[in-house]
Design a protein around this motif. Structure first.
Motif, mmCIF file in Angstrom:
data_model
loop_
_atom_site.group_PDB
_atom_site.id
_atom_site.type_symbol
_atom_site.label_atom_id
_atom_site.label_comp_id
_atom_site.label_asym_id
_atom_site.label_seq_id
_atom_site.Cartn_x
_atom_site.Cartn_y
_atom_site.Cartn_z
ATOM 1 N N ILE A 259 18.403 -17.919 -33.536
ATOM 2 C CA ILE A 259 17.803 -16.654 -33.968
ATOM 3 C C ILE A 259 16.943 -16.153 -32.812
ATOM 4 O O ILE A 259 16.061 -16.865 -32.328
ATOM 5 C CB ILE A 259 16.942 -16.837 -35.230
ATOM 6 C CG1 ILE A 259 17.801 -17.338 -36.402
ATOM 7 C CG2 ILE A 259 16.251 -15.529 -35.596
ATOM 8 C CD1 ILE A 259 17.000 -17.609 -37.665
ATOM 9 N N TYR A 260 17.216 -14.914 -32.376
ATOM 10 C CA TYR A 260 16.491 -14.371 -31.232
ATOM 11 C C TYR A 260 16.089 -12.925 -31.493
ATOM 12 O O TYR A 260 16.828 -12.169 -32.136
ATOM 13 C CB TYR A 260 17.343 -14.431 -29.962
ATOM 14 C CG TYR A 260 17.683 -15.843 -29.548
ATOM 15 C CD1 TYR A 260 16.724 -16.657 -28.953
ATOM 16 C CD2 TYR A 260 18.948 -16.367 -29.764
ATOM 17 C CE1 TYR A 260 17.018 -17.958 -28.579
ATOM 18 C CE2 TYR A 260 19.258 -17.672 -29.399
ATOM 19 C CZ TYR A 260 18.285 -18.464 -28.810
ATOM 20 O OH TYR A 260 18.579 -19.747 -28.455
ATOM 21 N N VAL A 261 14.920 -12.550 -30.994
ATOM 22 C CA VAL A 261 14.434 -11.169 -31.086
ATOM 23 C C VAL A 261 15.063 -10.352 -29.969
ATOM 24 O O VAL A 261 15.060 -10.770 -28.810
ATOM 25 C CB VAL A 261 12.901 -11.117 -30.986
ATOM 26 C CG1 VAL A 261 12.411 -9.675 -31.030
ATOM 27 C CG2 VAL A 261 12.268 -11.939 -32.100
ATOM 28 N N ARG A 262 15.617 -9.219 -30.331
ATOM 29 C CA ARG A 262 16.235 -8.361 -29.314
ATOM 30 C C ARG A 262 15.190 -7.885 -28.310
ATOM 31 O O ARG A 262 14.068 -7.529 -28.695
ATOM 32 C CB ARG A 262 16.910 -7.151 -29.961
ATOM 33 C CG ARG A 262 18.179 -7.502 -30.703
ATOM 34 C CD ARG A 262 18.928 -6.249 -31.103
ATOM 35 N NE ARG A 262 20.153 -6.582 -31.810
ATOM 36 C CZ ARG A 262 21.297 -6.878 -31.220
ATOM 37 N NH1 ARG A 262 21.369 -6.884 -29.902
ATOM 38 N NH2 ARG A 262 22.384 -7.153 -31.919
ATOM 39 N N PRO A 263 15.523 -7.849 -27.016
ATOM 40 C CA PRO A 263 14.557 -7.380 -26.012
ATOM 41 C C PRO A 263 14.361 -5.870 -26.090
ATOM 42 O O PRO A 263 15.172 -5.155 -26.703
ATOM 43 C CB PRO A 263 15.214 -7.781 -24.687
ATOM 44 C CG PRO A 263 16.681 -7.803 -24.991
ATOM 45 C CD PRO A 263 16.802 -8.261 -26.422
ATOM 46 N N ASN A 264 13.308 -5.395 -25.464
ATOM 47 C CA ASN A 264 13.070 -3.960 -25.394
ATOM 48 C C ASN A 264 14.115 -3.294 -24.500
ATOM 49 O O ASN A 264 14.713 -3.932 -23.632
ATOM 50 C CB ASN A 264 11.681 -3.672 -24.828
ATOM 51 C CG ASN A 264 10.585 -4.169 -25.746
ATOM 52 O OD1 ASN A 264 10.772 -4.258 -26.957
ATOM 53 N ND2 ASN A 264 9.444 -4.514 -25.185
ATOM 54 N N ALA A 265 14.313 -2.013 -24.707
ATOM 55 C CA ALA A 265 15.211 -1.246 -23.837
ATOM 56 C C ALA A 265 14.515 -0.969 -22.506
ATOM 57 O O ALA A 265 13.283 -0.875 -22.449
ATOM 58 C CB ALA A 265 15.597 0.063 -24.502
ATOM 59 N N TRP B 9 15.732 1.587 -12.736
ATOM 60 C CA TRP B 9 15.012 1.677 -14.003
ATOM 61 C C TRP B 9 13.842 0.701 -13.977
ATOM 62 O O TRP B 9 13.655 -0.036 -13.015
ATOM 63 C CB TRP B 9 15.956 1.369 -15.177
ATOM 64 C CG TRP B 9 16.656 0.051 -15.044
ATOM 65 C CD1 TRP B 9 16.223 -1.171 -15.466
ATOM 66 C CD2 TRP B 9 17.933 -0.178 -14.429
ATOM 67 N NE1 TRP B 9 17.139 -2.145 -15.148
ATOM 68 C CE2 TRP B 9 18.210 -1.563 -14.521
ATOM 69 C CE3 TRP B 9 18.874 0.651 -13.800
ATOM 70 C CZ2 TRP B 9 19.376 -2.129 -14.014
ATOM 71 C CZ3 TRP B 9 20.039 0.082 -13.298
ATOM 72 C CH2 TRP B 9 20.293 -1.289 -13.418
ATOM 73 N N GLN B 10 13.052 0.697 -15.060
ATOM 74 C CA GLN B 10 11.893 -0.181 -15.184
ATOM 75 C C GLN B 10 12.049 -1.069 -16.417
ATOM 76 O O GLN B 10 12.700 -0.700 -17.387
ATOM 77 C CB GLN B 10 10.598 0.641 -15.302
ATOM 78 C CG GLN B 10 10.285 1.477 -14.083
ATOM 79 C CD GLN B 10 9.992 0.641 -12.858
ATOM 80 O OE1 GLN B 10 9.382 -0.423 -12.937
ATOM 81 N NE2 GLN B 10 10.437 1.110 -11.702
ATOM 82 N N SER C 5 19.702 -5.063 -26.002
ATOM 83 C CA SER C 5 18.775 -4.033 -26.473
ATOM 84 C C SER C 5 19.509 -2.725 -26.765
ATOM 85 O O SER C 5 20.687 -2.557 -26.434
ATOM 86 C CB SER C 5 17.708 -3.770 -25.409
ATOM 87 O OG SER C 5 18.260 -2.996 -24.345
ATOM 88 N N ALA C 6 18.769 -1.807 -27.343
ATOM 89 C CA ALA C 6 19.257 -0.428 -27.434
ATOM 90 C C ALA C 6 19.325 0.139 -26.016
ATOM 91 O O ALA C 6 18.606 -0.311 -25.129
ATOM 92 C CB ALA C 6 18.325 0.405 -28.299
ATOM 93 N N VAL D 256 21.751 2.102 -19.590
ATOM 94 C CA VAL D 256 21.422 0.732 -19.193
ATOM 95 C C VAL D 256 20.820 0.013 -20.395
ATOM 96 O O VAL D 256 20.007 0.580 -21.130
ATOM 97 C CB VAL D 256 20.418 0.705 -18.018
ATOM 98 C CG1 VAL D 256 20.063 -0.737 -17.659
ATOM 99 C CG2 VAL D 256 20.990 1.413 -16.804
ATOM 100 N N THR D 257 21.235 -1.242 -20.620
ATOM 101 C CA THR D 257 20.657 -2.073 -21.675
ATOM 102 C C THR D 257 20.128 -3.359 -21.059
ATOM 103 O O THR D 257 20.559 -3.763 -19.976
ATOM 104 C CB THR D 257 21.698 -2.429 -22.746
ATOM 105 O OG1 THR D 257 22.746 -3.200 -22.135
ATOM 106 C CG2 THR D 257 22.289 -1.183 -23.384
ATOM 107 N N SER D 258 19.206 -3.985 -21.738
ATOM 108 C CA SER D 258 18.731 -5.304 -21.327
ATOM 109 C C SER D 258 19.363 -6.359 -22.224
ATOM 110 O O SER D 258 19.565 -6.135 -23.422
ATOM 111 C CB SER D 258 17.202 -5.372 -21.406
ATOM 112 O OG SER D 258 16.747 -4.999 -22.691
#
Length: 444
Positions: A159-165, A180-181, A243-244, A227-229
């Protein structure tokens, strides 16, 4: 009493007043306050695990953190929900560090906080996929005042939390090189998309990508670069925990070209044979021996009566030195590019995503807010008391904006909502995938 001692006493007295009076005022009569100057959070560290068996009960922590320690009683109504591809079971909470567990339907209600407070929640997931855990606080009027949301991916791999975009996507000074940043703490790599299709074969480690190898994809018109992370855990890239996207619009202007093609031979042709549109067959015959090469290579030379002002769509007949006619195909440089509407199956719309489904204070209205999908022209939103959305019980709305409200619902009932993006191609409707279902419980 000397002057220095007197000033010292006054200074101490002022400090006491400054510290005590606000504290007493903030504490009030102990009845509490509807304001919530605090933070709430769902603990990522207790959610994530590198191994998980579907059906097992997963325990995690939630916390309430007042913004000051003046002794004020912070009061609001709390709510929590978990939505995803399948309804969770064993959904319970504990206020005494896990010694006593209560059904989640008793979680909703008023809470008063005077200091940092942590509770535990647990649930069992039965199907792999993305789930959303939402914890939020509302005031007396039902308005959301604080909210914490975690998007997690549940599978046998963990179970993992999705990273930020990523953020601030833009093209650098070098054409088709994008940067990107990303400022979050999670270890991530990146995927790069052109018009919704991933183009990198290996995950990108740097916050930059050179897309010049795909220059042929950037035809004249509007394109979308995204771009997604992607989460990296224990040196393993978890492609499912993506990520989104962050997306930028990339416009390519159509280049203009000179439709006339000249050759070295054409530049030496006599003025009469290249510019005079009224040259007769007799004149051509007279000059045939001296201008044979020029008249054959010059696409402007015609017989009497031919119109040379428009770009040609038929073949032109030209005289030759043997008195025969040869067929000359018009130069392809004069052909105008044509655009063809894509077939309905070629347009791909992203999966819908509900951002928030909140009930109104009357508890007979539900407002749905969802994510804007690129290329979408409208959205189809459904609400139903049946989580399988059977047609008999489903209410449907089609809207152009990214929110809608369902009214005249039944109190004390549980509803499910979902959304998908739509567009029209060649007169036919095309839809993206349905979003994950989100549950809304009406109380009153």
């Amino acid at each position: 009493m000397n002057r220095r001692k007197f000033l010292s006493i006054l200074t101490i007295a002022a400090l006491i007043v400054t510290m005590v009076v606000p504290a007493l005022g903030a504490s009030g009569d102990g009845e509490g306050s509807a304001e919530w100057p605090a933070n709430i959070n769902i603990s990522e560290s207790t959610l994530e695990t590198s191994s998980y068996q579907l059906g097992d009960v997963k325990e995690f922590s939630i916390g309430y953190y007042p913004a000051n320690m003046t002794g004020a009683v912070i009061e609001a109504d709390r709510h929590i929900e978990i939505t995803g591809p399948e309804e969770v079971t064993s959904f319970q909470f504990s206020e005494d560090k896990g010694n006593t567990w209560q059904p989640i339907d008793k979680f909703e209600g008023n809470i008063k906080i005077t200091t940092t407070t942590e509770h535990k929640v647990r649930a069992a997931f039965h199907e792999e996929g993305e789930y959303t855990i939402r914890l939020w606080m509302t005031d007396d009027g039902g308005v959301v005042v604080k909210e914490s949301v975690k998007n997690i991916y549940v599978s046998e791999e963990g179970i993992y939390v999705r990273p930020n975009a990523p953020a601030e996507l833009k093209e650098t000074e070098n054409k088709l090189v994008f940067q990107w940043q990303y400022n979050a703490n999670k270890t991530v790599k990146y995927n790069f998309y052109i018009d919704g299709e991933k183009v990198n074969t290996e995950a990108i480690s740097e916050k930059m990508y050179d897309a010049s190898a795909y220059a042929d994809r950037f035809t004249p018109g509007t394109h979308y670069v995204s771009v997604t992370s992607v989460l990296v855990k224990n040196n393993t890239l978890l492609e499912k925990v993506e990520s989104a996207p962050i997306t930028m619009e990339y416009k390519v202007e159509e280049t203009t070209t000179n439709p006339e093609i000249t050759t070295t031979d054409e530049t030496t042709t006599t003025e009469e044979s290249t510019t005079n549109s009224e040259t007769t067959t007799e004149d051509l015959t007279t000059n045939r021996e001296t201008t044979t090469e020029e008249s054959v290579t010059n696409p402007e030379t015609t017989t009497v009566g031919e119109d040379t002002t428009d770009s040609e769509t038929t073949t032109a007949v030209e005289p030759t030195t043997q008195g025969e006619t040869t067929t000359k195909v018009p130069s392809t440089a004069t052909a105008k590019p044509t655009t063809k509407a894509p077939a309905s199956g070629k347009l791909k719309l992203a999966k819908g995503k509900i951002i928030k489904a909140s009930k109104k204070a009357m508890a007979k209205k539900v407002k749905i807010t969802f994510k804007k999908i690129k290329k979408a022209k409208f959205y189809e939103v459904q609400i139903c008391r049946d989580k399988k959305f059977r047609k008999k019980n489903t209410i449907k709305k089609t809207v152009k904006k990214t929110n809608c409200t369902f009214k005249k619902l039944k109190a004390k009932k549980r509803y499910y909502v979902r959304v998908r993006a739509g567009a029209k191609v060649n007169g036919k409707k095309v839809f993206g995938k349905w979003s994950s279902k989100k549950r809304v419980q009406l109380k009153k």
